[in-house]
Design a protein around this motif. Structure first.
Motif, PDB file in Angstrom:
ATOM      1  N   SER A   1       6.421 -20.107 -10.919  1.00 27.40           N
ATOM      2  CA  SER A   1       5.833 -21.378 -10.511  1.00 27.40           C
ATOM      3  C   SER A   1       6.706 -22.577 -10.886  1.00 27.40           C
ATOM      4  CB  SER A   1       4.443 -21.535 -11.145  1.00 27.40           C
ATOM      5  OG  SER A   1       4.523 -21.494 -12.559  1.00 27.40           O
ATOM      6  N   SER A   2       7.626 -22.377 -11.832  1.00 26.94           N
ATOM      7  CA  SER A   2       8.522 -23.479 -12.210  1.00 26.94           C
ATOM      8  C   SER A   2       9.549 -23.751 -11.128  1.00 26.94           C
ATOM      9  CB  SER A   2       9.239 -23.153 -13.524  1.00 26.94           C
ATOM     10  OG  SER A   2       8.312 -23.025 -14.587  1.00 26.94           O
ATOM     11  N   THR A   3      10.013 -22.685 -10.474  1.00 28.64           N
ATOM     12  CA  THR A   3      11.052 -22.835  -9.447  1.00 28.64           C
ATOM     13  C   THR A   3      10.517 -22.635  -8.042  1.00 28.64           C
ATOM     14  OG1 THR A   3      11.654 -20.492  -9.630  1.00 28.64           O
ATOM     15  CG2 THR A   3      12.804 -22.045 -11.073  1.00 28.64           C
ATOM     16  N   ASN A   4       9.214 -22.303  -7.926  1.00 36.52           N
ATOM     17  CA  ASN A   4       8.589 -22.039  -6.629  1.00 36.52           C
ATOM     18  C   ASN A   4       9.367 -20.973  -5.860  1.00 36.52           C
ATOM     19  OD1 ASN A   4       6.641 -22.384  -4.608  1.00 36.52           O
ATOM     20  ND2 ASN A   4       7.911 -23.883  -3.522  1.00 36.52           N
ATOM     21  N   SER A   5       9.718 -19.882  -6.564  1.00 38.21           N
ATOM     22  CA  SER A   5      10.532 -18.836  -5.954  1.00 38.21           C
ATOM     23  C   SER A   5       9.933 -17.463  -6.210  1.00 38.21           C
ATOM     24  CB  SER A   5      11.959 -18.887  -6.503  1.00 38.21           C
ATOM     25  OG  SER A   5      11.959 -18.652  -7.908  1.00 38.21           O
ATOM     26  N   TRP A   6      10.283 -16.498  -5.353  1.00 38.52           N
ATOM     27  CA  TRP A   6       9.801 -15.131  -5.444  1.00 38.52           C
ATOM     28  C   TRP A   6      10.962 -14.172  -5.664  1.00 38.52           C
ATOM     29  CZ3 TRP A   6       4.737 -13.474  -5.273  1.00 38.52           C
ATOM     30  CH2 TRP A   6       3.785 -14.409  -4.868  1.00 38.52           C
ATOM     31  N   THR A   7      10.703 -13.102  -6.419  1.00 38.13           N
ATOM     32  CA  THR A   7      11.614 -11.965  -6.492  1.00 38.13           C
ATOM     33  C   THR A   7      10.824 -10.714  -6.159  1.00 38.13           C
ATOM     34  OG1 THR A   7      11.227 -11.698  -8.874  1.00 38.13           O
ATOM     35  CG2 THR A   7      13.130 -13.021  -8.211  1.00 38.13           C
ATOM     36  N   GLN A   8      11.511  -9.702  -5.613  1.00 35.75           N
ATOM     37  CA  GLN A   8      10.856  -8.486  -5.158  1.00 35.75           C
ATOM     38  C   GLN A   8      11.583  -7.270  -5.717  1.00 35.75           C
ATOM     39  OE1 GLN A   8       8.181  -8.763  -3.170  1.00 35.75           O
ATOM     40  NE2 GLN A   8       8.358 -10.767  -2.190  1.00 35.75           N
ATOM     41  N   THR A   9      10.799  -6.289  -6.193  1.00 35.67           N
ATOM     42  CA  THR A   9      11.392  -5.026  -6.631  1.00 35.67           C
ATOM     43  C   THR A   9      10.412  -3.904  -6.308  1.00 35.67           C
ATOM     44  OG1 THR A   9      12.435  -3.870  -8.488  1.00 35.67           O
ATOM     45  CG2 THR A   9      10.438  -5.101  -8.974  1.00 35.67           C
ATOM     46  N   THR A  10      10.911  -2.673  -6.266  1.00 34.62           N
ATOM     47  CA  THR A  10      10.040  -1.540  -5.973  1.00 34.62           C
ATOM     48  C   THR A  10      10.525  -0.319  -6.739  1.00 34.62           C
ATOM     49  OG1 THR A  10       8.921  -0.317  -4.192  1.00 34.62           O
ATOM     50  CG2 THR A  10      11.289  -0.776  -3.918  1.00 34.62           C
ATOM     51  N   HIS A  11       9.884   0.829  -6.501  1.00 37.53           N
ATOM     52  CA  HIS A  11      10.216   2.068  -7.208  1.00 37.53           C
ATOM     53  C   HIS A  11      10.115   3.220  -6.204  1.00 37.53           C
ATOM     54  CE1 HIS A  11      10.541   4.761 -10.704  1.00 37.53           C
ATOM     55  NE2 HIS A  11       9.656   5.519 -10.094  1.00 37.53           N
ATOM     56  N   PRO A  12      10.990   4.220  -6.265  1.00 36.52           N
ATOM     57  CA  PRO A  12      10.951   5.325  -5.305  1.00 36.52           C
ATOM     58  C   PRO A  12       9.610   6.061  -5.301  1.00 36.52           C
ATOM     59  CG  PRO A  12      13.024   5.343  -6.515  1.00 36.52           C
ATOM     60  CD  PRO A  12      12.158   4.317  -7.177  1.00 36.52           C
ATOM     61  N   SER A  13       9.072   6.311  -4.117  1.00 40.01           N
ATOM     62  CA  SER A  13       7.847   7.105  -3.908  1.00 40.01           C
ATOM     63  C   SER A  13       6.624   6.513  -4.593  1.00 40.01           C
ATOM     64  CB  SER A  13       8.060   8.556  -4.374  1.00 40.01           C
ATOM     65  OG  SER A  13       9.091   9.164  -3.648  1.00 40.01           O
ATOM     66  N   TRP A  14       6.617   5.219  -4.790  1.00 38.26           N
ATOM     67  CA  TRP A  14       5.463   4.507  -5.348  1.00 38.26           C
ATOM     68  C   TRP A  14       4.528   4.130  -4.204  1.00 38.26           C
ATOM     69  CZ3 TRP A  14       5.843  -1.348  -6.547  1.00 38.26           C
ATOM     70  CH2 TRP A  14       4.630  -1.831  -7.076  1.00 38.26           C
ATOM     71  N   SER A  15       3.213   4.389  -4.359  1.00 35.58           N
ATOM     72  CA  SER A  15       2.256   4.070  -3.298  1.00 35.58           C
ATOM     73  C   SER A  15       0.843   4.096  -3.862  1.00 35.58           C
ATOM     74  CB  SER A  15       2.370   5.068  -2.137  1.00 35.58           C
ATOM     75  OG  SER A  15       2.008   6.371  -2.570  1.00 35.58           O
ATOM     76  N   THR A  16      -0.113   3.651  -3.049  1.00 38.53           N
ATOM     77  CA  THR A  16      -1.524   3.754  -3.392  1.00 38.53           C
ATOM     78  C   THR A  16      -2.321   4.091  -2.143  1.00 38.53           C
ATOM     79  OG1 THR A  16      -3.369   2.679  -4.549  1.00 38.53           O
ATOM     80  CG2 THR A  16      -2.146   1.323  -2.987  1.00 38.53           C
ATOM     81  N   VAL A  17      -3.464   4.731  -2.341  1.00 38.22           N
ATOM     82  CA  VAL A  17      -4.386   4.986  -1.236  1.00 38.22           C
ATOM     83  C   VAL A  17      -4.905   3.641  -0.718  1.00 38.22           C
ATOM     84  CG1 VAL A  17      -6.647   5.972  -0.678  1.00 38.22           C
ATOM     85  CG2 VAL A  17      -5.012   7.267  -2.070  1.00 38.22           C
ATOM     86  N   ASN A  18      -5.099   3.544   0.591  1.00 43.81           N
ATOM     87  CA  ASN A  18      -5.489   2.282   1.221  1.00 43.81           C
ATOM     88  C   ASN A  18      -6.989   2.042   1.089  1.00 43.81           C
ATOM     89  OD1 ASN A  18      -5.315  -0.093   2.573  1.00 43.81           O
ATOM     90  ND2 ASN A  18      -4.989   0.791   4.591  1.00 43.81           N
TER      91      ASN A  18
ATOM     92  N   THR B   1       0.835  -1.198   0.000  1.00 44.35           N
ATOM     93  CA  THR B   1       0.000   0.000   0.000  1.00 44.35           C
ATOM     94  C   THR B   1       0.871   1.250   0.000  1.00 44.35           C
ATOM     95  OG1 THR B   1      -1.658  -1.237   1.265  1.00 44.35           O
ATOM     96  CG2 THR B   1      -1.916   1.151   1.174  1.00 44.35           C
ATOM     97  N   SER B   2       1.374   1.636   1.161  1.00 40.84           N
ATOM     98  CA  SER B   2       2.234   2.820   1.246  1.00 40.84           C
ATOM     99  C   SER B   2       3.673   2.508   0.864  1.00 40.84           C
ATOM    100  CB  SER B   2       2.190   3.402   2.660  1.00 40.84           C
ATOM    101  OG  SER B   2       2.674   2.465   3.603  1.00 40.84           O
ATOM    102  N   ARG B   3       4.039   1.229   0.936  1.00 42.27           N
ATOM    103  CA  ARG B   3       5.366   0.801   0.502  1.00 42.27           C
ATOM    104  C   ARG B   3       5.230  -0.506  -0.274  1.00 42.27           C
ATOM    105  NH1 ARG B   3      10.675  -0.809   4.167  1.00 42.27           N
ATOM    106  NH2 ARG B   3      12.175  -0.762   2.448  1.00 42.27           N
ATOM    107  N   PRO B   4       4.680  -0.436  -1.478  1.00 41.84           N
ATOM    108  CA  PRO B   4       4.423  -1.672  -2.220  1.00 41.84           C
ATOM    109  C   PRO B   4       5.676  -2.224  -2.903  1.00 41.84           C
ATOM    110  CG  PRO B   4       3.701   0.197  -3.500  1.00 41.84           C
ATOM    111  CD  PRO B   4       4.175   0.749  -2.187  1.00 41.84           C
ATOM    112  N   PHE B   5       5.572  -3.492  -3.253  1.00 43.85           N
ATOM    113  CA  PHE B   5       6.579  -4.176  -4.056  1.00 43.85           C
ATOM    114  C   PHE B   5       5.900  -4.818  -5.256  1.00 43.85           C
ATOM    115  CE2 PHE B   5       8.556  -3.840   0.026  1.00 43.85           C
ATOM    116  CZ  PHE B   5       9.921  -3.733  -0.230  1.00 43.85           C
ATOM    117  N   LEU B   6       6.626  -4.908  -6.353  1.00 47.21           N
ATOM    118  CA  LEU B   6       6.223  -5.784  -7.438  1.00 47.21           C
ATOM    119  C   LEU B   6       6.805  -7.153  -7.094  1.00 47.21           C
ATOM    120  CD1 LEU B   6       5.003  -6.430 -10.203  1.00 47.21           C
ATOM    121  CD2 LEU B   6       7.187  -5.731 -11.221  1.00 47.21           C
ATOM    122  N   SER B   7       5.952  -8.057  -6.675  1.00 48.92           N
ATOM    123  CA  SER B   7       6.373  -9.392  -6.262  1.00 48.92           C
ATOM    124  C   SER B   7       6.103 -10.373  -7.397  1.00 48.92           C
ATOM    125  CB  SER B   7       5.635  -9.825  -4.998  1.00 48.92           C
ATOM    126  OG  SER B   7       5.904  -8.925  -3.941  1.00 48.92           O
ATOM    127  N   THR B   8       7.115 -11.113  -7.796  1.00 52.42           N
ATOM    128  CA  THR B   8       7.018 -12.013  -8.939  1.00 52.42           C
ATOM    129  C   THR B   8       7.243 -13.448  -8.487  1.00 52.42           C
ATOM    130  OG1 THR B   8       7.914 -10.282 -10.370  1.00 52.42           O
ATOM    131  CG2 THR B   8       7.876 -12.526 -11.246  1.00 52.42           C
TER     132      THR B   8
END
Length: 288
Positions: free
Chosen positions: A60-77, A50-57
């Protein structure tokens, strides 16, 4: 519950829930997972926070997650805010003016070089979708008596193409191959418009708290709700069915790749049928 769950379109569970990890460790109560999009490379992308979101990827082939974000990216709750779209090597996320992070627009993540950039920063958006017509659409946060505004962009250049005004307040949008617009109405109605915003049809969804909508190449529609209902219909809106995915806000995506990469490539062929499976996210409670 901040997890991914896969169902048939009649509501039968396909597999067990995949938990969505938060990108900064322990998940704060307000940092709930939101929209979801599936691509053709066994990956699922989640608007995670919400206020500090991540693009979480999720791969399913490796059952693994990666995380990335962007400066000052957010959404109203708000339970229905936080949209995500995918095209080619890009993922697009809505960005809103919040007290801690005033910048707004659409953040585009480049998956090839692991960079991100903000576009369309004159407006703030509550949903973004890749139309099956090959155009990127953003739904503005500008609800009033006249409805809401939809902006169309070239997904590669991010040039503005046109603007459409919808006469009804809506929480989510989906665009068919012919450019016609389907929306998750704020009043619980599924609306169908021409590409210029002219109303064509509408149908009560059976839920008064819709959060999301998705469309498939074979004409199916899936909608999520704030109380865990998943609504399934088609573009005629003649028959509407639903099933429960829990009791918390839910976003939906068809599990078969629906973005139009192959459609836009004149040398490619594509099978326009999709499997009878959709992927839903069952979210934890979100404070309004």
């Amino acid at each position: 519950n901040n997890g991914i769950q896969e169902y048939t379109q009649t509501g039968n569970t396909i597999n067990s829930t995949t938990p969505i990890p938060y990108g900064a460790g322990t998940r704060p109560e307000t940092e709930t997972a939101r929209d979801i999009v599936v691509d053709g490379n066994n990956q699922i992308f989640v608007y995670n926070g919400t206020s500090r979101p991540f693009l979480s990827t999720y791969n399913s082939s490796t059952n693994s997650w990666t995380q990335t974000t962007h400066p000052s990216w957010s959404t109203v709750n708000n339970v229905s805010y936080g949209g995500l779209a995918k095209f080619d090597n890009f993922v697009y996320a809505t960005d809103m003016n919040t007290p801690q992070d005033p910048p707004r627009g659409i953040v585009r993540f480049d998956l090839d070089n692991n960079t991100s950039q903000r576009y369309a920063d004159n407006f703030e958006y509550i949903d973004v979708t890749m139309g099956l017509d090959g155009v990127l659409y953003g739904l503005r946060e500008d609800a009033n008596a006249a409805g809401r505004t939809v902006d169309a962009y070239d997904p590669l250049t991010m040039y503005s193409l046109w603007t459409t005004t919808l006469p009804n307040d809506t929480k989510g949008i989906a665009i068919a191959q012919n450019g016609e617009i389907f929306t998750a109405g704020a009043d619980g109605t599924i609306y169908h418009y021409n590409s210029d915003g002219t109303p064509l049809n509408s149908k009560a969804s059976g839920s008064n708290n819709l959060t999301d909508i998705d469309v498939s190449f074979d004409g199916k529609l899936a909608l999520g709700s704030g109380i865990g209902q998943v609504i399934v219909t088609d573009q005629s809106l003649n028959n509407v069915s639903s099933f429960s995915a829990g009791n918390t806000p839910t976003f939906v995506s068809f599990s078969t790749y629906q973005t139009p990469d192959a459609i836009l490539d004149p040398t490619a062929t594509v099978n326009l049928s999709v499997s009878q499976v959709l992927t839903g996210i069952d979210y934890g409670a979100i404070a309004l």
